[in-house]
Write a protein that holds these residues in place. Structure first.
Motif, PDB file in Angstrom:
ATOM      1  N   ALA A 172       0.827  -1.210   0.000  1.00 32.64           N
ATOM      2  CA  ALA A 172       0.000   0.000   0.000  1.00 32.64           C
ATOM      3  C   ALA A 172       0.858   1.255   0.000  1.00 32.64           C
ATOM      4  O   ALA A 172       0.534   2.248  -0.674  1.00 32.64           O
ATOM      5  N   ALA A 173       1.961   1.244   0.751  1.00 32.98           N
ATOM      6  CA  ALA A 173       2.816   2.424   0.848  1.00 32.98           C
ATOM      7  C   ALA A 173       3.437   2.779  -0.495  1.00 32.98           C
ATOM      8  O   ALA A 173       3.593   3.964  -0.834  1.00 32.98           O
ATOM      9  N   THR A 174       3.800   1.776  -1.261  1.00 31.39           N
ATOM     10  CA  THR A 174       4.369   2.036  -2.590  1.00 31.39           C
ATOM     11  C   THR A 174       3.386   2.783  -3.458  1.00 31.39           C
ATOM     12  O   THR A 174       3.735   3.758  -4.140  1.00 31.39           O
ATOM     13  N   GLN A 175       2.142   2.349  -3.447  1.00 32.09           N
ATOM     14  CA  GLN A 175       1.128   3.013  -4.260  1.00 32.09           C
ATOM     15  C   GLN A 175       0.837   4.426  -3.753  1.00 32.09           C
ATOM     16  O   GLN A 175       0.677   5.363  -4.548  1.00 32.09           O
ATOM     17  N   LEU A 176       0.778   4.588  -2.427  1.00 29.75           N
ATOM     18  CA  LEU A 176       0.511   5.922  -1.874  1.00 29.75           C
ATOM     19  C   LEU A 176       1.644   6.896  -2.174  1.00 29.75           C
ATOM     20  O   LEU A 176       1.402   8.069  -2.470  1.00 29.75           O
ATOM     21  N   ASP A 219      -8.072   6.673   0.064  1.00 35.33           N
ATOM     22  CA  ASP A 219      -8.404   6.087   1.370  1.00 35.33           C
ATOM     23  C   ASP A 219      -9.159   4.771   1.174  1.00 35.33           C
ATOM     24  O   ASP A 219      -8.845   3.752   1.796  1.00 35.33           O
ATOM     25  N   GLN A 220     -10.144   4.805   0.322  1.00 33.92           N
ATOM     26  CA  GLN A 220     -10.968   3.621   0.091  1.00 33.92           C
ATOM     27  C   GLN A 220     -10.183   2.531  -0.638  1.00 33.92           C
ATOM     28  O   GLN A 220     -10.290   1.342  -0.310  1.00 33.92           O
ATOM     29  N   HIS A 221      -9.359   2.927  -1.607  1.00 34.67           N
ATOM     30  CA  HIS A 221      -8.576   1.956  -2.361  1.00 34.67           C
ATOM     31  C   HIS A 221      -7.565   1.255  -1.456  1.00 34.67           C
ATOM     32  O   HIS A 221      -7.431   0.017  -1.503  1.00 34.67           O
ATOM     33  N   ILE A 222      -6.849   2.021  -0.626  1.00 34.40           N
ATOM     34  CA  ILE A 222      -5.814   1.437   0.224  1.00 34.40           C
ATOM     35  C   ILE A 222      -6.430   0.527   1.285  1.00 34.40           C
ATOM     36  O   ILE A 222      -5.891  -0.552   1.577  1.00 34.40           O
ATOM     37  N   GLU A 223      -7.558   0.930   1.846  1.00 32.13           N
ATOM     38  CA  GLU A 223      -8.206   0.059   2.827  1.00 32.13           C
ATOM     39  C   GLU A 223      -8.609  -1.271   2.183  1.00 32.13           C
ATOM     40  O   GLU A 223      -8.427  -2.340   2.784  1.00 32.13           O
ATOM     41  N   GLY A 224      -9.144  -1.218   0.973  1.00 27.62           N
ATOM     42  CA  GLY A 224      -9.497  -2.447   0.271  1.00 27.62           C
ATOM     43  C   GLY A 224      -8.283  -3.296  -0.040  1.00 27.62           C
ATOM     44  O   GLY A 224      -8.320  -4.530   0.072  1.00 27.62           O
ATOM     45  N   LEU A 225      -7.187  -2.651  -0.419  1.00 24.86           N
ATOM     46  CA  LEU A 225      -5.959  -3.372  -0.750  1.00 24.86           C
ATOM     47  C   LEU A 225      -5.392  -4.077   0.477  1.00 24.86           C
ATOM     48  O   LEU A 225      -5.017  -5.261   0.415  1.00 24.86           O
ATOM     49  N   VAL A 226      -5.329  -3.373   1.601  1.00 23.48           N
ATOM     50  CA  VAL A 226      -4.811  -3.958   2.833  1.00 23.48           C
ATOM     51  C   VAL A 226      -5.704  -5.111   3.288  1.00 23.48           C
ATOM     52  O   VAL A 226      -5.224  -6.181   3.683  1.00 23.48           O
ATOM     53  N   THR A 227      -7.006  -4.903   3.233  1.00 27.67           N
ATOM     54  CA  THR A 227      -7.950  -5.946   3.624  1.00 27.67           C
ATOM     55  C   THR A 227      -7.763  -7.195   2.784  1.00 27.67           C
ATOM     56  O   THR A 227      -7.761  -8.325   3.295  1.00 27.67           O
ATOM     57  N   GLN A 228      -7.578  -7.006   1.500  1.00 25.62           N
ATOM     58  CA  GLN A 228      -7.381  -8.147   0.599  1.00 25.62           C
ATOM     59  C   GLN A 228      -6.134  -8.940   0.987  1.00 25.62           C
ATOM     60  O   GLN A 228      -6.139 -10.175   0.980  1.00 25.62           O
ATOM     61  N   GLU A 271     -12.847   3.493   6.766  1.00 26.99           N
ATOM     62  CA  GLU A 271     -13.789   3.745   5.688  1.00 26.99           C
ATOM     63  C   GLU A 271     -14.963   2.768   5.683  1.00 26.99           C
ATOM     64  O   GLU A 271     -16.079   3.145   5.342  1.00 26.99           O
ATOM     65  N   THR A 272     -14.724   1.514   6.043  1.00 25.87           N
ATOM     66  CA  THR A 272     -15.783   0.498   5.956  1.00 25.87           C
ATOM     67  C   THR A 272     -16.459   0.227   7.290  1.00 25.87           C
ATOM     68  O   THR A 272     -17.525  -0.386   7.330  1.00 25.87           O
ATOM     69  N   GLY A 273     -15.839   0.669   8.392  1.00 25.56           N
ATOM     70  CA  GLY A 273     -16.446   0.500   9.698  1.00 25.56           C
ATOM     71  C   GLY A 273     -16.259  -0.895  10.269  1.00 25.56           C
ATOM     72  O   GLY A 273     -15.504  -1.713   9.766  1.00 25.56           O
ATOM     73  N   ARG A 274     -17.005  -1.137  11.321  1.00 29.73           N
ATOM     74  CA  ARG A 274     -16.965  -2.420  12.039  1.00 29.73           C
ATOM     75  C   ARG A 274     -18.373  -2.978  12.052  1.00 29.73           C
ATOM     76  O   ARG A 274     -19.264  -2.439  12.706  1.00 29.73           O
ATOM     77  N   ILE A 290      -9.007 -12.971  15.148  1.00 30.12           N
ATOM     78  CA  ILE A 290      -8.121 -11.848  14.816  1.00 30.12           C
ATOM     79  C   ILE A 290      -8.936 -10.744  14.167  1.00 30.12           C
ATOM     80  O   ILE A 290      -9.663 -10.981  13.194  1.00 30.12           O
ATOM     81  N   GLU A 291      -8.839  -9.552  14.712  1.00 32.84           N
ATOM     82  CA  GLU A 291      -9.487  -8.380  14.132  1.00 32.84           C
ATOM     83  C   GLU A 291      -8.402  -7.400  13.695  1.00 32.84           C
ATOM     84  O   GLU A 291      -7.601  -6.949  14.507  1.00 32.84           O
ATOM     85  N   TRP A 292      -8.391  -7.088  12.419  1.00 28.55           N
ATOM     86  CA  TRP A 292      -7.454  -6.102  11.892  1.00 28.55           C
ATOM     87  C   TRP A 292      -8.110  -4.723  11.933  1.00 28.55           C
ATOM     88  O   TRP A 292      -9.207  -4.528  11.398  1.00 28.55           O
ATOM     89  N   ILE A 293      -7.433  -3.780  12.578  1.00 27.47           N
ATOM     90  CA  ILE A 293      -7.926  -2.401  12.696  1.00 27.47           C
ATOM     91  C   ILE A 293      -7.063  -1.535  11.784  1.00 27.47           C
ATOM     92  O   ILE A 293      -5.850  -1.431  11.978  1.00 27.47           O
ATOM     93  N   ILE A 294      -7.698  -0.903  10.787  1.00 28.61           N
ATOM     94  CA  ILE A 294      -6.949  -0.297   9.687  1.00 28.61           C
ATOM     95  C   ILE A 294      -7.304   1.178   9.518  1.00 28.61           C
ATOM     96  O   ILE A 294      -8.478   1.548   9.438  1.00 28.61           O
ATOM     97  N   ASP A 295      -6.271   1.999   9.458  1.00 36.02           N
ATOM     98  CA  ASP A 295      -6.413   3.381   8.983  1.00 36.02           C
ATOM     99  C   ASP A 295      -5.610   3.478   7.695  1.00 36.02           C
ATOM    100  O   ASP A 295      -4.373   3.477   7.729  1.00 36.02           O
ATOM    101  N   PRO A 296      -6.273   3.537   6.546  1.00 38.91           N
ATOM    102  CA  PRO A 296      -5.540   3.485   5.273  1.00 38.91           C
ATOM    103  C   PRO A 296      -4.650   4.690   5.027  1.00 38.91           C
ATOM    104  O   PRO A 296      -3.564   4.557   4.461  1.00 38.91           O
TER     105      PRO A 296
END
Length: 263
Positions: A15-19, A44-53, A66-69, A78-84
């Motif tokens: 994700a960092a490379t793309q950002l 924001d939405q793209h990176i969150e989706g990428l990390v989730t994938q 962006e997507t909430g809980r 395991i719960e991943w908590i993400i700020d893209p």
């Protein structure tokens, strides 16, 4: 838990490379969410989706900015908590201070965390074995001899707290007159990681969200720093905090913190 740290690092690196590439172009379009200070971009939405994938395995669930809980995870999950993009406003304005934050939590206890700065390439991470900066043990700069020489980093007072409690500006005045420097970075995750490194001596956070602080607060504690919330329960779920770099303490910021908790 080292495997969780590695998984998070691998996802954040992609994700960092793309950002970093998007930031270099300067072609970022933003819209607002809750108010004109709360910006969001398609990134924001793209990176969150990428990390989730990249992290979608072993029945893990996700809590993203962006997507909430959707629901609280089942016990032991395991719960991943993400700020893209922590610091979207900086990203939008071309200011090179923003990060990707990923934390792994089990039963509301953070067990691994990663914060990556796409611009500098700094990778802060931690698991049960300790805290790391680019895979080397994370150590803090020496403690200044007196708290008046501290570098305080804070987003306080933001517009939201000034609207409900205009007197907050007086507390800010106390901080400015007491500490050597007071900085406003607008990336809570990086601010706390800077405390872990001793670049920031104290960080004061107000009205934060779990995705802002989950990874960084864990990294700070694993590096030997302290993270105060003033309330019971999981620290990453608390709205306000004071973060001290290893070896630091200061009575004034704790007194200001006690007052702002009632605002």
């Amino acid at each position: 838990m080292s495997d969780l740290r590695t998984q998070a690092l691998n996802a954040a690196r992609v994700a960092a490379t793309q950002l970093a590439e998007a930031f270099a172009t300067g072609e970022v379009v933003a819209t607002t969410k809750t108010n004109r200070h709360d910006l969001v971009t398609a990134w924001d939405q793209h990176i969150e989706g990428l990390v989730t994938q990249h992290l979608a395995r072993d029945g893990a669930v996700f809590w993203g900015e962006e997507t909430g809980r959707a629901t609280a995870p089942p016990p032991g999950t395991i719960e991943w908590i993400i700020d893209p993009i922590d610091g979207t406003s900086n990203f939008v304005h071309g200011y090179p201070v923003f990060s990707i934050s990923i934390a792994a939590a089990i039963d509301d206890e953070v067990v691994a965390g990663v914060v990556v700065d796409p611009v500098t390439g700094a990778e802060f991470s931690a698991d049960a074995s300790g805290a790391y900066l680019n895979d080397a043990p994370l150590t803090a700069r020496p403690t200044p001899p007196h708290d008046t020489q501290y570098n305080l980093v804070t987003s306080f007072p933001a517009a939201e707290i000034l609207h409900r409690a205009p007197e907050a500006s007086q507390l800010f005045g106390q901080l400015v007159t007491h500490y050597s420097t007071v900085r406003r970075l607008v990336s809570g995750a990086l601010e706390i990681c800077y405390a872990a490194r001793g670049i920031a001596d104290v960080v004061l956070g107000v009205d934060t969200k779990p995705w802002d602080v989950s990874a960084a607060s864990y990294i700070l504690r694993q590096a030997g720093g302290r993270y105060h919330t003033g309330v019971a329960g999981p620290s990453h779920l608390a709205p306000h905090y004071v973060a001290f770099a290893p070896g630091r303490e200061s009575q004034l910021v704790m007194e200001v913190f006690r007052q702002l908790q009632h605002m």
